[in-house]
Enzyme design. Structure first.
Site, PDB file in Angstrom:
ATOM      1  N   GLY A 202       0.738  -1.260   0.000  1.00 26.00           N
ATOM      2  CA  GLY A 202       0.000   0.000   0.000  1.00 26.00           C
ATOM      3  C   GLY A 202       0.764   1.305   0.000  1.00 26.00           C
TER       4      GLY A 202
ATOM      5  N   GLY B 236       2.794   2.581  -2.307  1.00 28.12           N
ATOM      6  CA  GLY B 236       3.229   3.025  -3.637  1.00 28.12           C
ATOM      7  C   GLY B 236       2.581   4.328  -4.093  1.00 28.12           C
TER       8      GLY B 236
ATOM      9  N   CYS C 152      -0.644   3.644  -5.960  1.00 24.32           N
ATOM     10  CA  CYS C 152      -1.352   2.515  -5.358  1.00 24.32           C
ATOM     11  C   CYS C 152      -2.547   3.029  -4.575  1.00 24.32           C
ATOM     12  CB  CYS C 152      -0.355   1.827  -4.434  1.00 24.32           C
ATOM     13  SG  CYS C 152      -1.111   0.815  -3.202  1.00 24.32           S
TER      14      CYS C 152
HETATM   15  P1  5GP Z   1       6.596   3.767  -5.721  1.00 24.79           P
HETATM   16  O1  5GP Z   1       8.082   3.669  -5.775  1.00 24.79           O
HETATM   17  O2  5GP Z   1       6.006   4.274  -6.994  1.00 24.79           O
HETATM   18  O3  5GP Z   1       6.092   4.483  -4.511  1.00 24.79           O
HETATM   19  O4  5GP Z   1       6.073   2.259  -5.537  1.00 24.79           O
HETATM   20  C1  5GP Z   1       6.322   1.266  -6.487  1.00 24.79           C
HETATM   21  C2  5GP Z   1       5.615   0.005  -6.057  1.00 24.79           C
HETATM   22  O5  5GP Z   1       4.202   0.190  -5.982  1.00 24.79           O
HETATM   23  C3  5GP Z   1       5.754  -1.150  -7.046  1.00 24.79           C
HETATM   24  O6  5GP Z   1       7.007  -1.761  -6.996  1.00 24.79           O
HETATM   25  C4  5GP Z   1       4.619  -2.061  -6.586  1.00 24.79           C
HETATM   26  O7  5GP Z   1       4.977  -2.860  -5.490  1.00 24.79           O
HETATM   27  C5  5GP Z   1       3.561  -1.075  -6.131  1.00 24.79           C
HETATM   28  N1  5GP Z   1       2.485  -0.927  -7.133  1.00 24.79           N
HETATM   29  C6  5GP Z   1       2.611  -0.697  -8.451  1.00 24.79           C
HETATM   30  N2  5GP Z   1       1.398  -0.607  -9.039  1.00 24.79           N
HETATM   31  C7  5GP Z   1       0.505  -0.790  -8.082  1.00 24.79           C
HETATM   32  C8  5GP Z   1      -0.938  -0.836  -8.053  1.00 24.79           C
HETATM   33  O8  5GP Z   1      -1.620  -0.621  -9.056  1.00 24.79           O
HETATM   34  N3  5GP Z   1      -1.505  -1.106  -6.859  1.00 24.79           N
HETATM   35  C9  5GP Z   1      -0.775  -1.325  -5.733  1.00 24.79           C
HETATM   36  N4  5GP Z   1      -1.420  -1.628  -4.618  1.00 24.79           N
HETATM   37  N5  5GP Z   1       0.575  -1.264  -5.712  1.00 24.79           N
HETATM   38  C10 5GP Z   1       1.187  -1.002  -6.864  1.00 24.79           C
END
Ligand code: 5GP
Length: 348
Positions: free
Chosen positions: A181, A183, A186
């Site tokens: 959660g 991300g 996300c």
């Molecule tokens: P960020 O670095 O952008 O904060 O987080 C990246 C991570 O967000 C990804 O490696 C993956 O674990 C998570 N993530 C990517 N797409 C989604 C999504 O559509 N839903 C959720 N719950 N997590 C996501």
């Protein structure tokens, strides 16, 4: 029902306390780490940052660029076997040393990685890419992958609690991916009410993993290089980045031009955009758990990476860590109610 009363922390809740240091300059800091693994007898040495296995981020072009910085890319699972074949045939050994091959958990995925790994023995890493690592199906799939690939470095997840980290490591994972959660694109926490503040997840999961000789990847939630330093300071062995690497030449997002400014689309892998792209529809039983955003296009990734690595070196200098590996033991977090002074941010 039960309530846990102790407070769980995210990156925004802490800062790292500075410590006396003998380092004269950031250039003295060594960000390279060398790893041996719980199950695999392989070694890997490099800067333990990973481009996320999202289809716009974990691209072959990203591998080419990030490998020059000695950084890993978790290549997304939607490339066809043919695309893998031409990428592998046109890459030298050093580039492949920076590739993590992502797969889903279907029989077809298993067949596909067997074929991909038969193309080159220089590929070392497999990532079983699942949003919810608490499922028994993931554990049994992991056991089969470990049985077939006894010597590859296998990571899987995502989980946020120590007991599941232990179960995955005992079932064959070398590295466990931590984060539910946090991300940037996300919406799981909003849609499901489920999640865990990322810094506490890192601290608790690293403790569980290290106790068994495993490692963790902190996955998601870093918005600035200070967050990456906090993730390493909390005990993460690797840090995975999505949003911070989005909007560059190396990404495969759609480019949009508005009022002569360029933007790139970036979306979550559970967003409507991703579901439409890969399944052509949203299954009736599920809701989207990701969003689609439009971000200013930033050109080559090189300047962004230099900025991240410079920030990280500076964090190490502030606490006297000559090597990234020392950052955890030199980190004392202080709980805070403020971070950046934002007074001039609107003038950017
Ligand atoms: P960020 O670095 O952008 O904060 O987080 C990246 C991570 O967000 C990804 O490696 C993956 O674990 C998570 N993530 C990517 N797409 C989604 C999504 O559509 N839903 C959720 N719950 N997590 C996501």
């Amino acid at each position: 029902m039960r309530i846990e009363e102790d407070i769980k922390l995210g990156f925004k809740d802490v800062l790292i306390r500075p410590k006396r240091s003998t380092l004269k300059s950031r250039s003295q800091v060594d960000l390279i780490r060398s790893f041996s693994f719980k199950h695999s007898s392989s070694f890997w040495s490099g800067i333990p940052i990973i481009a996320a296995n999202m289809d716009t981020i974990g691209t072959f072009r990203m591998v080419q660029s990030l490998s020059t910085f000695n950084i890993l890319t978790a290549v997304h699972k939607y490339y066809s076997f043919q695309e893998w074949k031409s990428f592998i045939n046109s890459s030298s050994q050093d580039v492949l040393n920076h590739v993590i091959v992502s797969i889903g958990t279907s029989n077809a995925d298993f067949l596909k990685i067997k074929k991909i790994f038969s193309l080159s023995s220089d590929l070392k890493f497999i990532c079983i890419d699942v949003a919810n690592g608490y499922s028994e199906h993931v554990v049994s799939f992991l056991k089969s992958v470990r049985f077939f690939f006894p010597d590859k470095i296998i990571c899987t997840g995502n989980v946020v609690t120590g007991e599941m980290v232990e179960e995955l490591i005992l079932a064959g994972a070398d590295i466990v991916k931590v984060g539910i959660g946090p991300g940037s694109v996300c919406t799981t926490r909003v849609k499901t009410g489920v999640g865990y503040p990322q810094l506490s997840a890192i601290i608790e999961c690293a403790d569980a993993a290290h106790g068994l000789g495993g490692q963790i990847i902190s996955d998601g939630g870093c918005t600035v290089s200070g967050d990456i330093a906090k993730a390493f300071g909390g005990g993460a062995d690797f840090v995975m980045l999505g949003g911070m690497l989005s909007g560059h030449n190396e990404c495969e997002g759609e480019i949009i031009e508005e009022k002569s400014k360029k933007y790139m689309l970036f979306y979550g892998m559970s967003s409507i955009s991703a579901m439409n792209r890969y399944t052509g529809h949203i299954a009736r039983y599920r809701a989207s758990e990701g969003k689609t955003v439009k971000i200013p296009f930033r050109g080559s990734i090189d300047a962004t990476i230099r900025d991240i690595l410079g920030g990280l070196r500076s964090s190490c200098t502030y606490v006297g860590a000559e090597k990234l590996k020392e950052l955890t033991k030199r980190t004392t977090f202080i709980r805070v109610t403020e971070q950046e002074n934002c007074i001039f941010n609107t003038f950017k």
